[in-house]
Scaffold this motif. Structure first.
Motif, mmCIF file in Angstrom:
data_model
loop_
_atom_site.group_PDB
_atom_site.id
_atom_site.type_symbol
_atom_site.label_atom_id
_atom_site.label_comp_id
_atom_site.label_asym_id
_atom_site.label_seq_id
_atom_site.Cartn_x
_atom_site.Cartn_y
_atom_site.Cartn_z
ATOM 1 N N GLU A 3 0.848 -1.185 0.000
ATOM 2 C CA GLU A 3 0.000 0.000 0.000
ATOM 3 C C GLU A 3 0.884 1.235 0.000
ATOM 4 N N GLU A 4 0.675 2.123 -0.974
ATOM 5 C CA GLU A 4 1.412 3.373 -1.061
ATOM 6 C C GLU A 4 0.417 4.522 -1.188
ATOM 7 N N ILE A 5 0.492 5.472 -0.252
ATOM 8 C CA ILE A 5 -0.443 6.593 -0.241
ATOM 9 C C ILE A 5 0.350 7.888 -0.217
ATOM 10 N N ASP A 6 0.123 8.741 -1.206
ATOM 11 C CA ASP A 6 0.833 10.012 -1.300
ATOM 12 C C ASP A 6 0.302 11.011 -0.279
ATOM 13 N N TYR A 7 1.155 11.959 0.068
ATOM 14 C CA TYR A 7 0.731 13.022 0.981
ATOM 15 C C TYR A 7 -0.471 13.778 0.420
ATOM 16 N N ASP A 8 -0.427 14.088 -0.869
ATOM 17 C CA ASP A 8 -1.515 14.856 -1.487
ATOM 18 C C ASP A 8 -2.848 14.127 -1.367
ATOM 19 N N ASP A 9 -2.810 12.801 -1.551
ATOM 20 C CA ASP A 9 -4.048 12.024 -1.471
ATOM 21 C C ASP A 9 -4.638 12.078 -0.067
ATOM 22 N N LEU A 10 -3.776 12.006 0.946
ATOM 23 C CA LEU A 10 -4.272 12.077 2.318
ATOM 24 C C LEU A 10 -4.843 13.464 2.616
ATOM 25 N N MET A 11 -4.193 14.491 2.111
ATOM 26 C CA MET A 11 -4.682 15.844 2.353
ATOM 27 C C MET A 11 -6.048 16.073 1.708
ATOM 28 N N GLU A 12 -6.325 15.322 0.652
ATOM 29 C CA GLU A 12 -7.626 15.425 -0.014
ATOM 30 C C GLU A 12 -8.683 14.552 0.642
ATOM 31 N N GLY A 13 -8.328 13.898 1.748
ATOM 32 C CA GLY A 13 -9.298 13.116 2.498
ATOM 33 C C GLY A 13 -9.286 11.635 2.204
ATOM 34 N N LYS A 65 -7.273 5.756 5.012
ATOM 35 C CA LYS A 65 -7.468 4.333 4.745
ATOM 36 C C LYS A 65 -7.275 3.523 6.009
ATOM 37 N N GLU A 66 -8.132 2.505 6.198
ATOM 38 C CA GLU A 66 -8.003 1.554 7.299
ATOM 39 C C GLU A 66 -7.899 0.150 6.716
ATOM 40 N N LEU A 77 -4.238 -7.071 13.507
ATOM 41 C CA LEU A 77 -4.036 -5.624 13.510
ATOM 42 C C LEU A 77 -5.110 -4.893 12.723
ATOM 43 N N LYS A 78 -5.391 -3.692 13.157
ATOM 44 C CA LYS A 78 -6.115 -2.729 12.352
ATOM 45 C C LYS A 78 -5.195 -1.528 12.192
ATOM 46 N N SER A 79 -4.816 -1.253 10.953
ATOM 47 C CA SER A 79 -3.868 -0.180 10.662
ATOM 48 C C SER A 79 -4.569 0.959 9.942
ATOM 49 N N ILE A 108 -4.470 14.653 9.761
ATOM 50 C CA ILE A 108 -5.210 15.454 10.727
ATOM 51 C C ILE A 108 -5.112 16.912 10.292
ATOM 52 N N LYS A 109 -6.171 17.411 9.708
ATOM 53 C CA LYS A 109 -6.154 18.733 9.086
ATOM 54 C C LYS A 109 -5.933 19.845 10.095
ATOM 55 N N SER A 110 -6.417 19.674 11.325
ATOM 56 C CA SER A 110 -6.358 20.758 12.309
ATOM 57 C C SER A 110 -4.936 21.196 12.606
ATOM 58 N N ASN A 111 -3.976 20.292 12.482
ATOM 59 C CA ASN A 111 -2.586 20.695 12.746
ATOM 60 C C ASN A 111 -1.632 20.222 11.648
ATOM 61 N N GLY A 112 -2.188 19.824 10.492
ATOM 62 C CA GLY A 112 -1.343 19.467 9.365
ATOM 63 C C GLY A 112 -0.470 18.267 9.610
ATOM 64 N N ARG A 113 -1.014 17.243 10.278
ATOM 65 C CA ARG A 113 -0.204 16.086 10.657
ATOM 66 C C ARG A 113 -0.593 14.840 9.861
ATOM 67 N N PHE A 114 0.419 14.185 9.308
ATOM 68 C CA PHE A 114 0.234 12.885 8.666
ATOM 69 C C PHE A 114 0.553 11.812 9.697
ATOM 70 N N GLN A 115 -0.281 10.786 9.750
ATOM 71 C CA GLN A 115 -0.065 9.746 10.756
ATOM 72 C C GLN A 115 -0.408 8.374 10.213
ATOM 73 N N THR A 116 0.437 7.419 10.563
ATOM 74 C CA THR A 116 0.136 6.015 10.314
ATOM 75 C C THR A 116 0.228 5.290 11.643
ATOM 76 N N ASP A 117 -0.722 4.435 11.935
ATOM 77 C CA ASP A 117 -0.727 3.746 13.221
ATOM 78 C C ASP A 117 -1.378 2.377 13.092
ATOM 79 N N TYR A 118 -1.142 1.542 14.081
ATOM 80 C CA TYR A 118 -1.772 0.226 14.128
ATOM 81 C C TYR A 118 -2.273 -0.035 15.539
ATOM 82 N N LEU A 119 -3.266 -0.891 15.650
ATOM 83 C CA LEU A 119 -3.835 -1.311 16.929
ATOM 84 C C LEU A 119 -3.955 -2.827 16.924
#
Length: 574
Positions: free
Chosen positions: A239-249, A252-253, A280-282, A287-298
């Protein structure tokens, strides 16, 4: 003849479009607003899907922007444990126990070995924070006091080394004691064991998570030849996701058993390597409020700690350079699925990986990457010799027939049907096939792109010198024809920095065209004539090692074609 020309022209135009689009029309990097520059408070870290990390509260969209301090000021605000390994410098903050200060010892920002180390992670509150974090989450409706990003951990250690793991402890005051043991190897791998001692009278179920967070839009490469952004492998799928794609909403889970995820730059990688047997759920998120890109897993299964007992969860973190052999070793030893795909090998993986190994092997023997490129290019030309020979023989036959074809065009004028009949008769008489040179050219294209890809996306050329004025094969030729290559004491603007190597490449491309049959169509002829000029300007901004390869490849092709034409009695000027 016309079909062959059209195919060859299409190949050149496609190559020009692919390589040139971003050069002349670079993707705009959005300017950060004040809101995006504001660094979120530690307590606003978003929860991994479905549970709440610690006792963290959701970020407030109306919060005032936090003051941005220098990296040094932020690092001095909290107690820290020094990271001291042969490959890494930095520190781990006792506030939150975050990995937020990592630099790479053996990789410098400039060619000068005394220049600053590559900075990978930066703490929250500094410009463009970038960090990794691990912790425990709780199910909705559960009331358990857990460590938060504001928690102050206890330790007697002053530094962490490959021989001395770091042990952190925190007591929640309600019967749960948390211990975090962090080990590091001599390269780029941290191992994090989270242990919980349950001294209460009831069982407790907690869910381990990990995250990597990056604030602000990083500078990315200008060409569509590699992926930079968020990345992971889940269920054997990349899975490859560009910054621009994330900024456009485009968040992905993904649910999976095991896998890995992180954020990749051209040469550097920060990646979470969870327990490969965990459910896992990744998530990839912005996060638009502070311009943060994040990847995480649970870890959705969770860990149940019985009353009076303890339990633990162990996960890994990679923070370093994308060294091919090292990623392969971690993939094998940790049984992490396809970690090598952190390097963007492209569609022609079956070619790019062997070519990388060949270049790396040759570099180890000759000691100069530029020489290694020249030698490997010769071997590739020898390997493709039968195909190239067939192509050049076909071109030579067509070039030899050009005077006859010119006479036929003059004789039959606009009678296209009769002209085609006479030309086919001429081909049959002289045993020339105008399409014979197309297939060899098409087959060689994947090999060309694979070698180009290897040189561009791997660390092979970075800060490697050649000879003379080329001190870094991964940087453009620093000279310029517009100041006579340094003879005139004037620094041209960047757009006029067309150095010796690009000029030599353009000349070699122009000379190579002279060996090929010239297009009958005047428009095509003008396009072909313009191509060397276009590529000279285009390759001026390319790494010197790539231009050396391209020029040398042209020279070898010219030599081979000249030899074949001489044997067939064909004149270059015919």
């Amino acid at each position: 003849m016309s079909d062959q020309k059209n195919v060859f022209l299409a190949v050149i135009l496609c190559l020009a479009i692919i390589l040139g689009w971003q050069y002349f029309f670079p993707s705009p990097v959005p300017e950060q607003t004040a809101e995006q520059q504001a660094i979120a408070t530690d307590s606003s870290t978003p929860a991994p899907t479905g549970v709440t990390p610690g006792n963290a509260s959701a970020p407030s969209s109306g919060a005032a922007p936090a003051q941005v301090l220098s990296r040094e000021e932020v690092l001095g605000k909290a107690a820290r444990v020094k990271i001291n390994t042969p490959s890494l410098h930095g520190s781990i903050s006792l506030k939150g126990a975050r990995f937020d200060d990592v630099t790479l010892i053996n990789y410098r920002q400039e060619v000068d070995p005394n220049s600053g180390e590559i900075v990978l992670f930066a703490p929250s509150g500094s410009p463009n924070p970038y960090y990794a974090d691990f912790g425990w989450s709780i199910a909705p409706g559960t009331n358990v006091k857990l460590p938060t990003p504001d928690t102050i951990w206890s330790t007697s250690a002053k530094e962490i080394t490959p021989d001395k793991p770091l042990v952190l402890t925190w007591d929640n005051g309600e019967g749960l004691v948390f211990t975090r043991t962090i080990a590091v190897d001599d390269k780029f791998l941290f191992t994090v064991e989270q242990k919980v001692q349950n001294n209460t009278s009831a069982d407790v179920t907690l869910f381990p998570y990990g995250l990597i967070s990056r604030t602000g839009m990083p500078e990315v490469e200008g060409f569509y030849i590699l992926h930079e952004g968020l990345i992971g492998v889940f269920n054997e799928t990349l899975e490859e996701i560009d910054y621009d794609d994330l900024m456009e909403g485009d968040s992905k889970e993904i649910s999976s058993t095991g896998g890995w995820l992180g954020i990749t730059d051209k040469f550097w990688l920060a990646a979470l390597l969870p327990d490969q047997n965990a459910n896992l759920k990744s998530r990839f998120n912005y996060i638009k409020s502070n311009g943060r890109f994040q990847t995480d897993y649970l870890n959705q299964t969770g860990v149940t700690i019985a009353a009076g007992q303890s339990a633990s969860a162990t996960n890994n973190l990679f923070t370093g350079a994308k060294e091919v052999d090292l990623l392969d070793d971690y993939e094998k030893n940790l049984e992490v699925d396809r970690l090598e795909l952190a390097i963007d090998w492209g569609w022609f993986y079956f070619l790019t990986k062997p070519l990388y190994m060949a270049l790396d092997f040759m570099h180890g023997h000759v000691g100069n990457m530029g020489i290694a490129i020249l030698i490997i290019t010769v071997f590739i030309k020898l390997f493709l010799l039968p195909l190239a020979h067939k192509s050049y023989v076909s071109m030579s036959k067509m070039k030899k027939l050009q005077p006859e074809m010119t006479k036929l065009r003059e004789r039959f004028g606009d009678d296209r049907q009769k002209l085609n009949e006479e030309m086919m008769a001429l081909y049959k008489k002289e045993k020339a096939n105008p399409a014979a040179g197309c297939l060899p050219i098409i087959i060689q294209i994947p090999i060309f792109f694979a070698l180009y890809k290897v040189l561009y996306v791997t660390l092979l050329m970075r800060h490697e010198p050649f000879y003379g004025w080329i001190k870094d094969l991964s940087a453009p030729d620093p000279t310029s024809m517009f100041n006579l290559f340094g003879l005139i004491p004037w620094d041209p603007p960047q757009m006029l920095m067309i150095g010796v190597l690009p000029v030599l490449m353009g000349l070699s491309m122009f000379l190579q065209q002279k060996f090929n049959p010239q297009p009958a169509d005047p428009v095509q002829a003008k396009i072909f004539l313009f191509m060397p000029i276009f590529f000279t300007a285009l390759l001026a901004s390319f790494p010197a090692g790539l231009v050396i390869y391209w020029t040398w490849n042209n020279i070898l092709s010219i030599a081979q074609q000249w030899y074949i034409m001489r044997r067939m009695g064909v004149s270059v000027n015919s």
